[in-house]
Structure formats: C-alpha cells, structure tokens
Motif scaffolding. Structure first.
Motif, PDB file in Angstrom:
ATOM      1  N   UNK A   1      -5.822   1.711   3.490  1.00  0.00           N
ATOM      2  CA  UNK A   1      -5.674   1.068   2.515  1.00  0.00           C
ATOM      3  C   UNK A   1      -5.554   1.899   1.390  1.00  0.00           C
ATOM      4  N   UNK A   2      -5.568   2.178   0.163  1.00  0.00           N
ATOM      5  CA  UNK A   2      -5.190   2.478  -0.374  1.00  0.00           C
ATOM      6  C   UNK A   2      -6.034   2.137  -1.430  1.00  0.00           C
TER       7      UNK A   2
ATOM      8  N   UNK B   1     -13.816   8.209  -4.093  1.00  0.00           N
ATOM      9  CA  UNK B   1     -13.412   6.742  -2.395  1.00  0.00           C
ATOM     10  C   UNK B   1     -11.822   7.389  -2.600  1.00  0.00           C
ATOM     11  N   UNK B   2     -11.403   7.726  -0.741  1.00  0.00           N
ATOM     12  CA  UNK B   2     -10.267   8.007  -0.629  1.00  0.00           C
ATOM     13  C   UNK B   2      -9.589   7.116   0.763  1.00  0.00           C
ATOM     14  N   UNK B   3      -8.401   6.609   0.739  1.00  0.00           N
ATOM     15  CA  UNK B   3      -7.559   6.909   1.668  1.00  0.00           C
ATOM     16  C   UNK B   3      -8.361   5.949   2.975  1.00  0.00           C
ATOM     17  N   UNK B   4      -7.976   5.206   3.686  1.00  0.00           N
ATOM     18  CA  UNK B   4      -8.557   4.809   4.421  1.00  0.00           C
ATOM     19  C   UNK B   4      -8.088   4.265   6.071  1.00  0.00           C
ATOM     20  N   UNK B   5      -7.960   4.902   7.256  1.00  0.00           N
ATOM     21  CA  UNK B   5      -6.670   4.304   8.418  1.00  0.00           C
ATOM     22  C   UNK B   5      -7.040   3.380   9.715  1.00  0.00           C
TER      23      UNK B   5
ATOM     24  N   UNK C   1       8.225  12.713   5.710  1.00  0.00           N
ATOM     25  CA  UNK C   1       8.845  11.450   4.538  1.00  0.00           C
ATOM     26  C   UNK C   1       8.728  10.171   4.439  1.00  0.00           C
ATOM     27  N   UNK C   2       7.292   9.994   5.460  1.00  0.00           N
ATOM     28  CA  UNK C   2       7.603   7.964   6.079  1.00  0.00           C
ATOM     29  C   UNK C   2       7.725   7.268   4.499  1.00  0.00           C
ATOM     30  N   UNK C   3       6.927   7.999   3.537  1.00  0.00           N
ATOM     31  CA  UNK C   3       7.326   6.505   2.513  1.00  0.00           C
ATOM     32  C   UNK C   3       6.074   7.276   1.858  1.00  0.00           C
ATOM     33  N   UNK C   4       5.349   5.622   0.635  1.00  0.00           N
ATOM     34  CA  UNK C   4       4.315   6.305   0.079  1.00  0.00           C
ATOM     35  C   UNK C   4       3.329   4.736   0.507  1.00  0.00           C
ATOM     36  N   UNK C   5       2.281   5.017  -0.177  1.00  0.00           N
ATOM     37  CA  UNK C   5       0.774   4.065   0.056  1.00  0.00           C
ATOM     38  C   UNK C   5       0.851   3.113  -0.871  1.00  0.00           C
ATOM     39  N   UNK C   6       0.822   1.766  -1.338  1.00  0.00           N
ATOM     40  CA  UNK C   6       1.227   0.918  -1.910  1.00  0.00           C
ATOM     41  C   UNK C   6       0.076   1.020  -2.505  1.00  0.00           C
TER      42      UNK C   6
ATOM     43  N   UNK D   1      -1.297  -0.686   3.498  1.00  0.00           N
ATOM     44  CA  UNK D   1       0.498  -0.317   3.764  1.00  0.00           C
ATOM     45  C   UNK D   1       0.300  -0.115   5.426  1.00  0.00           C
ATOM     46  N   UNK D   2       1.300  -0.559   6.015  1.00  0.00           N
ATOM     47  CA  UNK D   2       1.515  -0.469   7.608  1.00  0.00           C
ATOM     48  C   UNK D   2       2.444   0.149   8.022  1.00  0.00           C
TER      49      UNK D   2
END
Length: 152
Positions: A48-49, A20-24, A78-83, A88-89
């Motif tokens: 979504x992670x 599975x891969x993150x989807x946006x 570098x906007x951060x990370x996915x929870x 994550x918004x």
C-alpha cells in the motif's frame, strides 16, 4: 551556528520519522510450475502506497528457506512502481532447483508438503529519504502437486 544546524537536523529527522511509509504483506505463496530445471513458486505481495504520487520500486530481493536452510534466493530487478494512494499487487517468482527439492525428502515424505520461510525485501525509492527497504517474512507450508494434478 552549530546549535542552529543541530536543531535543524533534529527537526528534519523527527518529521521524516513521522512520515507515513508504504506497508506490505505477503498474501499467498503457491506452486506455479515445474520445468526441466526447477520447481517454480509464486509469492503474491500487496504493497500500500500512502502518497499521492507513484513510487518506483528499485528491486525485490527474496530468500526462500526450508528445513533451516536457504534453498533459493534472488532479485527481481525493476519490477515497476507502486500506484499512487492505492495498493499494488506484486508477483515474485521463486525458482527452486530439483536437486534441492530432493534433499528435502525427509520433510516432504512426512506430509507431502514443504514447510517454508519466505523473506522478501522491497527496495523502494522514497523522495527526500532515498532508498528504503520494506522487510517481509512469511512462514507456511506448500502442498506439493501429485500426479493427478498434472493430468486433471
């Protein structure tokens, strides 16, 4: 020996392809602010992670188009990370210089809005796979603020 290596490569490639891969998806693009240099728009992207660990986002690349031409582009470093195992918004601030808005007068004058296409690429660092880009495309229209919006 080479057949064994080929089988191992194919096995790993199949397993990675089935992971599975993150989807946006882009949920909203709205007018944010007017500065001396530009008009700012805020794009909201939900990602979504599916993994139980957080995933670092390397950068966000964007391209904002109107009237079949690019009017703004850039990156958010570098906007951060996915929870982990969550959504994550992410907020992507798009700055469009005033001189480009003026060149869109024909489109704006007809209905006081800007028809746009926003292309976003989320570059994330997946374990084992490496850097992976999630492409997004959102089309729509943004109503421009009127004078009453500034004084209300």
């Amino acid at each position: 020996m080479s057949q064994l290596l080929d089988k191992a490569k194919n096995f790993i490639a199949e397993k990675v392809a089935d992971m599975p891969k993150p989807e946006a998806n882009t949920t909203d693009v709205d007018f944010k602010d007017v500065t001396r240099q530009s008009v700012e728009y805020l794009a909201k992207v939900n990602v979504s992670n599916p993994y139980s660990t957080s995933i670092p986002i390397c950068e966000i690349k964007y391209s904002f188009k109107s009237a079949n031409r690019e009017i703004a582009s850039g990156t958010v470093p570098d906007p951060g990370s996915l929870k982990a195992s969550d959504t994550t918004l992410l907020n992507v601030l798009v700055k469009v210089p005033h001189n480009i808005i003026v060149s869109l007068v024909k489109d704006i004058g007809a209905d006081w809005d800007i028809d746009y296409q926003l292309d976003v690429g989320l570059v994330i660092d997946l374990p084992i796979i490496g850097n992976f880009t999630i492409p997004l495309c959102q089309k729509g229209e943004i109503k421009l603020p009127s004078i009453s919006d500034f004084f209300a």
